[in-house]
Design an enzyme around this catalytic site. Structure first.
Site: not given
Length: 694
Positions: A197, A252
């Site tokens: 991430d 996201d």
């Protein structure tokens, strides 16, 4: 410091830079990062998403990660979309998912990775700087869990971030400055897949950070699929094909139609950059999490497969419905995603919410998705020639959701339900005449029915083939107590190729029927010349509606026909809170408060039935003050498919703007909020004092 409004989400955390860097380093207990991590770098300028395939191919040849990995997009599971960081994310859950991969046939369908996301570790490393699994969640440790997954013939994945902390506010250790140690620890545990991430990255250049972990993975000697999750902020499709096997192209996803649609639109133009071993990733699947209908989930799964996206299940399969398993295990659609040629689909045509998306397949076939992003049925059509197939007398047409083979003489079309997708595999097959003729079944609109009053509807059945459809019967099934009667012929002894049967219907709902959407499927039943019986059904909907009262009507007090939102539900008389209904705040724009209105989040669309009884709509619009001076949105008012008002993008710095729109004679009015062209972060939009004059 830029922190997304969604502070309760892992997905909401963004990089922390500037003056906070030193403080965060101290908080993290990191006294010395490598020189590469101590020197922030600026993102290098890149080319447009349509950069030449030659450049992409050249980068792919230079791939330095272990060869043979991710030749097709990875398929598997990730827990985040269903569990987040809640206590239910634990060892038993992960084992249960691995078990279901086998017992439910998902392994046989191609799913192989069982991946952990954030919150699997303790917040601090041990005295040797090693990551420590949370003993409450994983009492037997990560190695034992990986061994369990491997014993099922599956592969195991894990998560960390290319920063000093992961994205969860609890602050779990990230990999920045610990790349070699963490990569070796993952390899020792038997990890096969790493999601890396982008949170708390200290402003260090993305290429630098992601290459450091690539090199660390390579040094372990273990084949690990490397997933770069930097949200597309630095255009990884332009530089990461020799760094990772896949890269996020978007922010996201959330379990909403608007979110899924926005991500698909961001990812579709990046087709030239995808291929075997290097894939565009528009984020994980939401199929089965409950925020969309099954029709919308089929569109989600279809588009991801057409885009050669990784298929990572994001729902808790222990609670999944049979419909969810049916969608996720559709081998016909999965075959598109896993096609060895590895060419991502491209947009052939997009107009008024009608999308034709085509993908070239390894055996010369073409896959085509006819995708309807609108809230009403739409006819979408193309031809075999436009899809790139050679001239032929007929073509095999395989419907990948109906699992049915028919033939067409060249037209490839469907009346696609609202938010639906029809997917065909089309081939120039010399045996085309042995398949039944394809028919297209459709209606001219979604009927709006006032209880106790009849409404009209017209259906069509088109024969797309070169042989007749015999003994054709058309049926419109209405709910119990309703009436649906044909007022013109609804059958034909034979419908020749290229001909159409049109039928008019009268529909009525009993007085007192509650407002809402009701199923109204249309079925065509016929025989092929060879005797095969074919039944096609178009899932239709009728809306029972109530006209607004005379005078001035508060929009927040009226029932809406449809409502779609980028994050969370549309709110009445509050701002949008992004999660559950009722979690917003009092509406406030530019320092002025409003007692009434609609709170939405771009991209958003709310439609109302006005029944030709209203003359005007008005509101005061803007970005809610809770977004600060950020956000950028546009406002539009549509009456019966015509845009009648538009406010150019406004930001959180702007005061409320007045909007007034003529809607005389319109049956429906849609209130649309766009993202302003810069993505949907902070796009909390308000339709304050929204009223209809009727």
């Amino acid at each position: 410091m830029r922190v997304h409004f969604r502070t309760i989400h892992r997905r909401g955390q963004r990089r922390i830079i500037g003056a906070l860097s030193a403080a965060l380093l101290c908080t993290a207990g990191v006294t010395a990062l490598p020189a590469a991590a101590r020197t922030p770098g600026a993102p290098a300028p890149g080319t447009a998403p349509g950069a030449s395939t030659a450049r992409t191919a050249g980068a792919a040849e230079a791939h330095r990660l272990p060869g043979g990995l991710a030749k097709t997009p990875p398929m598997g599971f990730n827990n985040w979309n269903s569990t987040g960081c809640r206590a239910e994310f634990n060892e038993e859950m992960v084992k249960g998912i691995a078990d279901l991969f086998v017992t439910k046939g998902l392994k046989d369908a191609g799913y192989e990775y069982v991946n952990l996301d954030d919150c699997w570790a303790l917040p601090t490393r041990d005295k040797d700087g090693k990551l420590v699994p949370d003993p409450r969640r994983f009492p037997h440790g990560i190695k034992a869990l990986a061994d369990y997954v491997h014993a099922k013939g599956l592969k195991f994945g894990i998560y960390t971030s290319a920063g000093i902390r992961t994205c969860n506010p609890a602050g779990f250790p990230g990999g920045l400055g610990h790349e070699k140690s963490d990569a070796q620890q993952f390899a020792d545990w038997g990890v096969d897949y790493l999601k890396y991430d982008n949170c708390n990255n200290m402003g260090v250049d993305a290429k630098q950070r992601y290459r450091a972990m690539r090199d660390a993975i390579e040094a372990t000697g273990r084949p690990i699929v490397y997933s770069i999750c930097e949200w597309g902020e630095n255009k990884p499709w332009e530089w990461a094909s020799d760094v990772g096997h896949l890269w996020r192209t978007t922010g996201d996803i959330s379990d909403s139609w608007s979110s899924m649609l926005a991500l698909a639109k961001q990812n579709l133009p990046l087709a030239p950059h995808a291929g075997p071993g290097h894939w565009n990733d528009p984020d994980m699947l939401e199929v089965g999490n409950g925020g969309m209908t099954d029709t919308e989930y089929r569109s989600h799964f279809s588009l991801w497969s057409m885009m050669a996206a990784p298929l990572l299940i994001g729902s808790d399969l222990r609670k999944a419905t049979p419909e969810t398993f049916e969608i996720l295990s559709n081998k016909d659609v999965i075959a598109l995603d896993q096609d060895p040629l590895g060419k991502q689909a491209t947009v052939l045509k997009s107009e008024d919410g009608r999308w034709t998306v085509v993908r070239q397949l390894a055996n010369g076939d073409r896959a085509v998705a006819l995708f309807n992003e609108t809230g009403r049925p739409q006819r979408i059509a193309t031809t075999a020639r436009d899809l790139g197939l050679p001239q032929a007398d007929g073509y095999r047409l395989r419907d990948l959701w109906q699992h049915r083979d028919t033939h067409t003489t060249g037209t490839v079309s469907a009346t696609v339900p609202a938010h639906g997708t029809t997917v065909y595999r089309v081939s120039a097959d010399p045996r085309w005449a042995t398949y039944p003729p394809a028919t297209e079944t459709g209606t001219d609109r979604t009927p709006l029915v006032e209880a106790g009053t009849a409404a009209g509807l017209r259906s069509t059945v088109r024969n797309l083939g070169g042989t007749p459809a015999k003994d054709l019967t058309v049926t419109l099934r209405a709910p119990r107590g309703w009436r649906a009667e044909a007022t013109s012929p609804a059958s034909a002894r034979a419908l020749p190729g290229g001909r159409t049967l049109r039928t008019s219907w009268r529909i009525s709902a009993p007085s007192g029927t509650a407002p809402g959407a009701y199923a109204l499927p249309l079925t065509a039943d016929y025989r092929s010349p060879g005797g095969a019986r074919i039944t096609t059904t178009l899932p239709g909907t009728a809306h029972v509606v109530v006209p607004p009262p005379a005078g001035t009507a508060d929009a927040a007090a009226l029932p809406w026909l449809t409502a779609a939102n980028g994050w969370g539900p549309v709110e009445k008389n509050t701002s949008v809170g992004e999660e559950a209904a009722g979690d917003g705040r009092p509406i406030r724009i530019g320092g002025t408060g409003f007692a009434k209105g609609l709170g939405v989040h771009a991209a958003s669309e709310v439609s109302f039935y006005t029944g030709g009884r209203c003359s005007a709509f008005s509101a005061r619009v803007g970005v809610d003050d809770e977004a600060g001076d950020r956000g950028s949105v546009g406002f539009e008012v549509w009456a019966d498919g015509e845009r009648v008002a538009r406010i150019s993008p406004v930001t959180g710095k702007d005061p409320a703007r007045d909007v007034s729109a003529p809607v005389a004679g319109a049956q429906t009015v849609r209130l649309v909020v766009t993202d302003g062209g810069d993505g949907i972060d902070y796009d909390h939009a308000d339709w304050a004092d929204a009223t209809f004059r009727c």
